[in-house]
Design a protein around this motif. Structure first.
Motif, short mmCIF file in Angstrom:
data_model
loop_
_atom_site.label_atom_id
_atom_site.label_comp_id
_atom_site.label_asym_id
_atom_site.label_seq_id
_atom_site.Cartn_x
_atom_site.Cartn_y
_atom_site.Cartn_z
N PRO A 208 1.34 17.14 -18.36
CA PRO A 208 0.95 15.78 -18.73
C PRO A 208 0.51 14.98 -17.51
O PRO A 208 0.90 15.29 -16.39
N HIS A 209 -0.30 13.95 -17.78
CA HIS A 209 -0.91 13.20 -16.68
C HIS A 209 -0.70 11.70 -16.85
O HIS A 209 -0.86 11.16 -17.94
N ILE A 210 -0.32 11.03 -15.73
CA ILE A 210 -0.27 9.56 -15.70
C ILE A 210 -1.61 9.08 -15.15
O ILE A 210 -1.92 9.35 -13.99
N PRO A 211 -2.40 8.39 -15.98
CA PRO A 211 -3.73 8.01 -15.49
C PRO A 211 -3.75 6.78 -14.60
O PRO A 211 -2.79 6.02 -14.57
N GLY B 149 -9.39 4.88 -4.00
CA GLY B 149 -9.86 6.21 -3.61
C GLY B 149 -8.90 6.85 -2.61
O GLY B 149 -8.40 6.17 -1.72
N VAL B 150 -8.61 8.14 -2.79
CA VAL B 150 -7.73 8.87 -1.88
C VAL B 150 -8.57 9.91 -1.16
O VAL B 150 -9.33 10.65 -1.80
N SER B 151 -8.43 9.98 0.17
CA SER B 151 -9.20 10.97 0.94
C SER B 151 -8.32 11.59 2.00
O SER B 151 -7.18 11.18 2.17
N CYS B 152 -8.86 12.59 2.73
CA CYS B 152 -8.00 13.37 3.64
C CYS B 152 -7.61 12.58 4.89
O CYS B 152 -6.57 12.83 5.48
N GLY B 153 -8.45 11.64 5.31
CA GLY B 153 -8.13 10.84 6.49
C GLY B 153 -8.40 11.54 7.82
O GLY B 153 -8.15 10.95 8.88
N ARG B 154 -8.91 12.77 7.79
CA ARG B 154 -9.05 13.54 9.03
C ARG B 154 -10.46 14.08 9.26
O ARG B 154 -10.75 14.55 10.36
N CYS B 155 -11.31 14.09 8.24
CA CYS B 155 -12.61 14.76 8.39
C CYS B 155 -13.65 13.81 9.00
O CYS B 155 -13.38 12.64 9.25
N VAL B 156 -14.84 14.35 9.27
CA VAL B 156 -15.91 13.56 9.88
C VAL B 156 -16.23 12.33 9.03
O VAL B 156 -16.38 11.22 9.56
N ALA B 157 -16.32 12.52 7.71
CA ALA B 157 -16.65 11.39 6.83
C ALA B 157 -15.57 10.32 6.92
O ALA B 157 -15.87 9.14 7.11
N LEU C 60 -7.99 7.62 -7.45
CA LEU C 60 -6.55 7.65 -7.71
C LEU C 60 -6.29 7.80 -9.22
O LEU C 60 -6.89 7.10 -10.03
N GLY C 61 -5.40 8.72 -9.56
CA GLY C 61 -5.02 8.90 -10.96
C GLY C 61 -6.06 9.59 -11.82
O GLY C 61 -5.98 9.57 -13.04
N HIS C 62 -7.08 10.19 -11.17
CA HIS C 62 -8.13 10.83 -11.96
C HIS C 62 -7.76 12.27 -12.32
O HIS C 62 -7.84 12.66 -13.47
N MET C 63 -7.38 13.07 -11.31
CA MET C 63 -7.08 14.48 -11.58
C MET C 63 -5.76 14.90 -10.96
O MET C 63 -4.78 15.13 -11.65
#
Ligand code: ZN
Length: 342
Positions: A58-61, A88-96, A111-114
């Motif tokens: 189950p998923h909490i959206p 938005g959640v991201s890795c925080g470490r890559c070039v982008a 956030l909360g998408h997948m």
């Protein structure tokens, strides 16, 4: 904790208010007690599901959260501080990420998408860098209604389409979350705003937010109206997010050298353009997806200063999430639908 989850994809009734495990913090994460969570169109897509989208169940959206910090793991925070979340959640470490373009991170997720648990709950965990402090005078409902749509509209108009003072801009579907945010941001930047909506009340509301001229997208031909209102010139920027139903009008409304920016496809994903139109009229087209944390902090300054304010259509208690979804899909809301958590 109590949460709203879905165990299978489908209509609003798959959203069930029930007991769910509290989030377990990893180093660098913060636990937030949720006070409000705003709905977005993307909530509906996630709930319905589609081939190729694998959401662990189950998923909490969902994504648009405001609340108070409760605690943290391996990172210093101030418990009790009022915050809203970068959606938005991201890795925080890559070039982008390190270039301030975290929404271009290969691991970027709304956030909360997948793979992350969302805001239809009493608690949520997020990386510390997703917190944005909010002033005391801003209610949790307004704070929750702000991030996703205003960040999306800001990234579209300011970062992607490079909106300038004096530009003519067409905003489609003024009553949508992105629409109401985009009118306010474009007006704030000295653009002349043309907006479409589907009822006399919504058109009046769009004027109140800063639209210079309004077009009823059910009763009038959008591109013909733009042609008339701009003395056949067209607009410099079109903000498109409706998809197939409006795409031909969006393209036909552009002035020579015009820019079209899109972030959605509610009415269908297939769009065509005559290449001769594209090159002879020297048009530019931009895709846009959410925005960076830096952009959210920038646009939030205007929110905190009272120059931007999300329009809230209606609030529901968390346990009535299914009714809130029905209202979003069928109730023709103007502005945001927000869930409040006691
Ligand atoms: Zn990254």
């Amino acid at each position: 904790m109590q949460a709203v989850r879905f165990h299978r994809h489908g209509g609003p009734d798959v959203l069930v208010y029930e007991e769910a495990p509290e989030p377990q913090l990893a180093p660098g994460e913060v636990l937030v007690r949720i006070r409000a969570c705003a709905l977005n169109r993307i909530d509906v897509w996630g709930r319905r599901g589609r081939p190729g989208l694998t959401i662990p169940l189950p998923h909490i959206p969902r994504s648009d959260v405001a609340g108070e910090i409760v605690g943290s793991a391996g990172v210093e925070v101030s418990p009790g501080r009022r915050v809203m979340l970068q959606p938005g959640v991201s890795c925080g470490r890559c070039v982008a990420c390190l270039s301030g373009k975290d929404n271009e991170c290969p691991r970027f997720e709304v956030l909360g998408h997948m793979n992350t648990s969302g805001g239809y709950a009493e608690f949520i965990k997020v990386p510390a860098q997703n917190l944005v402090s909010i002033p005391d005078e801003i209610s949790f409902a307004r704070a929750a209604a702000f991030p996703l749509t205003f960040l999306t509209a800001w990234h579209m108009l300011i970062t992607r389409a490079q909106l300038k003072r004096g530009d003519d801009v067409l905003i489609l579907a003024a009553g949508s979350g992105v629409g109401q945010a985009a009118i306010q941001i474009a007006f704030l930047h000295g653009a002349r705003v043309f907006a479409t909506a589907g009822s006399p009340e919504a058109l009046e509301h769009a004027r109140g937010l800063g639209a210079f001229e309004v077009i009823d997208h059910y009763q009038q031909d959008i591109s013909k109206e733009i042609e008339r209102l701009t003395n056949r010139r067209g607009v410099d920027v079109v903000l498109e997010h409706v998809g197939e139903a409006t795409w031909p009008h969006a393209v036909a409304s552009l002035a020579r050298g015009g820019r079209l920016v899109t972030c959605g496809a509610t009415t269908g994903v297939n769009a065509a353009i005559d290449l001769r139109t594209l090159f002879t009229r020297q048009l530019s087209m931009f895709g846009s997806y959410l925005g960076s944390k830096g952009e959210l902090m920038r646009v939030a300054r205007f929110f905190f200063a009272g120059q931007l304010d999300p329009v809230i259509d209606r609030t529901f208690p968390l346990q009535d999430a299914a009714a809130a979804h029905r209202h979003l899909e069928e109730g023709k809301p103007f502005g945001k639908v927000v869930l409040e958590v006691d």
